[in-house]
Write an enzyme that holds these catalytic residues in place. Structure first.
Site, PDB file in Angstrom:
ATOM      1  N   SER A 153      54.664  33.868  41.094  1.00  0.00           N
ATOM      2  CA  SER A 153      55.213  33.840  42.513  1.00  0.00           C
ATOM      3  C   SER A 153      55.372  32.277  43.184  1.00  0.00           C
ATOM      4  CB  SER A 153      54.183  34.817  43.278  1.00  0.00           C
ATOM      5  OG  SER A 153      54.409  34.729  44.667  1.00  0.00           O
ATOM      6  N   TYR A 166      45.812  37.325  45.154  1.00  0.00           N
ATOM      7  CA  TYR A 166      47.211  37.231  44.713  1.00  0.00           C
ATOM      8  C   TYR A 166      47.716  35.780  44.569  1.00  0.00           C
ATOM      9  CZ  TYR A 166      52.438  38.234  44.469  1.00  0.00           C
ATOM     10  OH  TYR A 166      53.437  38.157  44.306  1.00  0.00           O
TER      11      TYR A 166
END
Length: 261
Positions: A153, A166
C-alpha cells in the site's frame, strides 16, 4: 551464462497456475480476472464461502479452471492445507499473489492496544509471509521457477495517522518481498510488491464516497479518478508472465500518479 531465449507471446498464460488470496472481491478479484482472461487456471482464497463461489462463477466465464478455497491466511495450518490443496488439484504452482488483508479500526496510536495491533498484523503481515512461504516451497521443489507477489500500500511510504498496524504491516510486506527476491533468485523465483493507491473497493468505499474526503484527496490524483479492480489485472498478468522474467525485488505503484503529485 547465455541470454534467455525470446518468447513469441510472453503474456500468454495458457497452462499457468496462479493463487490469489483475497481473490473473492476488490483488488484480488481484479488480479484473478486478469490472470484467467490471459489463460491461467486460478485458485482464489478467502474467508467467505459465498463470496468466493460468486467470484469463481464469474471467473469461469473465461473458460479456465477456478478453485475457490475458504482459508484464513493468518492460520498457519489452514494456509498450509489450502496451498497443498492447490498442488493436489493442479499439480504445480507458477505464481502466487498474497493480497488478503484487513484495514483495522482508525485508532490513535496512543490508544492502540497490542492486541488490536496484532489483529491487523497477523493478517496483513503474518498472512502474507505464510502464503508466500508455502508457495515458494512448492516452487523450489518443482524446479519450475515462479513469481511471488505481495500487495502492499502507499501506507508503506507515507505516514498514516491512526493506522499504525496497517502501515507497519505494509512496510514489512515490502521488505519481506525484497528479502525473498534476493534469496530465491537462484531457484528462478522472482518476488515483487504491488502498492495500490486509492482504489474503490469494499474496504475503502466508506472513505472514498465521503464528500469531504473526495474534495480533499481526489484532486491529488493526477488521473482524477479512483482506481478500480480492472486497473490491476494487467499488472498481475505482467508479473505472472514471462514478460517479467528479469524483474524482481521491485515495488510497482499503481496509484494514478498520486505519490508523485
Amino acid at each position: 551464462m547465455t541470454d534467455a531465449a525470446p518468447i513469441d507471446n510472453p503474456f500468454d498464460l495458457t497452462g499457468h497456475v496462479a493463487v490469489v488470496t483475497g481473490g473473492g472481491s476488490g483488488i484480488g478479484f481484479g488480479m484473478a480476472e486478469g490472470l484467467a482472461r490471459a489463460g491461467a487456471s486460478v485458485a482464489i482464497l478467502g474467508r467467505t464461502a459465498s463470496r468466493l463461489d460468486s467470484a469463481a462463477e464469474q471467473l469461469r466465464r473465461h473458460g479456465r479452471a477456478v478453485l475457490p478455497l475458504v482459508c484464513d491466511v493468518a492460520d498457519e495450518d489452514a494456509t498450509t492445507a489450502a496451498m497443498a490443496r492447490v498442488r493436489g488439484e493442479f499439480g504445480y504452482l507458477d505464481s502466487c499473489f498474497a493480497n488478503a488483508g484487513v484495514r483495522g479500526s482508525f485508532i490513535p496510536v496512543l490508544e492502540t492496544s497490542l492486541e488490536a495491533f496484532r489483529e491487523v498484523t497477523r493478517v496483513d503481515l503474518d498472512g502474507v509471509f505464510l502464503t508466500l512461504r508455502e508457495a515458494a516451497r512448492q516452487m523450489v521443489e518443482a524446479g519450475r521457477g515462479g513469481s511471488l507477489v505481495a500487495v502492499s500500500s502507499l501506507g508503506a511510504f507515507q505516514g498514516m495517522p491512526r493506522q499504525p498496524a496497517y502501515a507497519a504491516s505494509k512496510a514489512g510486506v515490502t521488505s519481506l518481498t525484497d528479502s525473498m527476491a534476493v534469496e530465491l533468485a537462484r531457484y528462478g523465483i522472482r518476488a515483487n510488491t504491488v502498492a495500490p493507491g486509492w482504489f474503490d473497493t469494499e474496504m475503502t468505499s466508506e472513505g472514498l464516497h465521503d464528500e469531504r474526503f473526495r474534495e480533499r484527496v481526489l484532486p491529488r490524483v493526477p488521473v482524477r479518478r479512483w482506481g478500480s479492480p480492472d486497473d490491476i489485472g494487467g499488472v498481475a498478468v505482467y508479473l505472472a508472465s514471462a514478460a517479467s522474467r528479469y524483474h524482481t525485488g521491485d515495488v510497482l505503484r499503481i496509484d494514478g500518479g498520486y505519490l508523485k503529485f
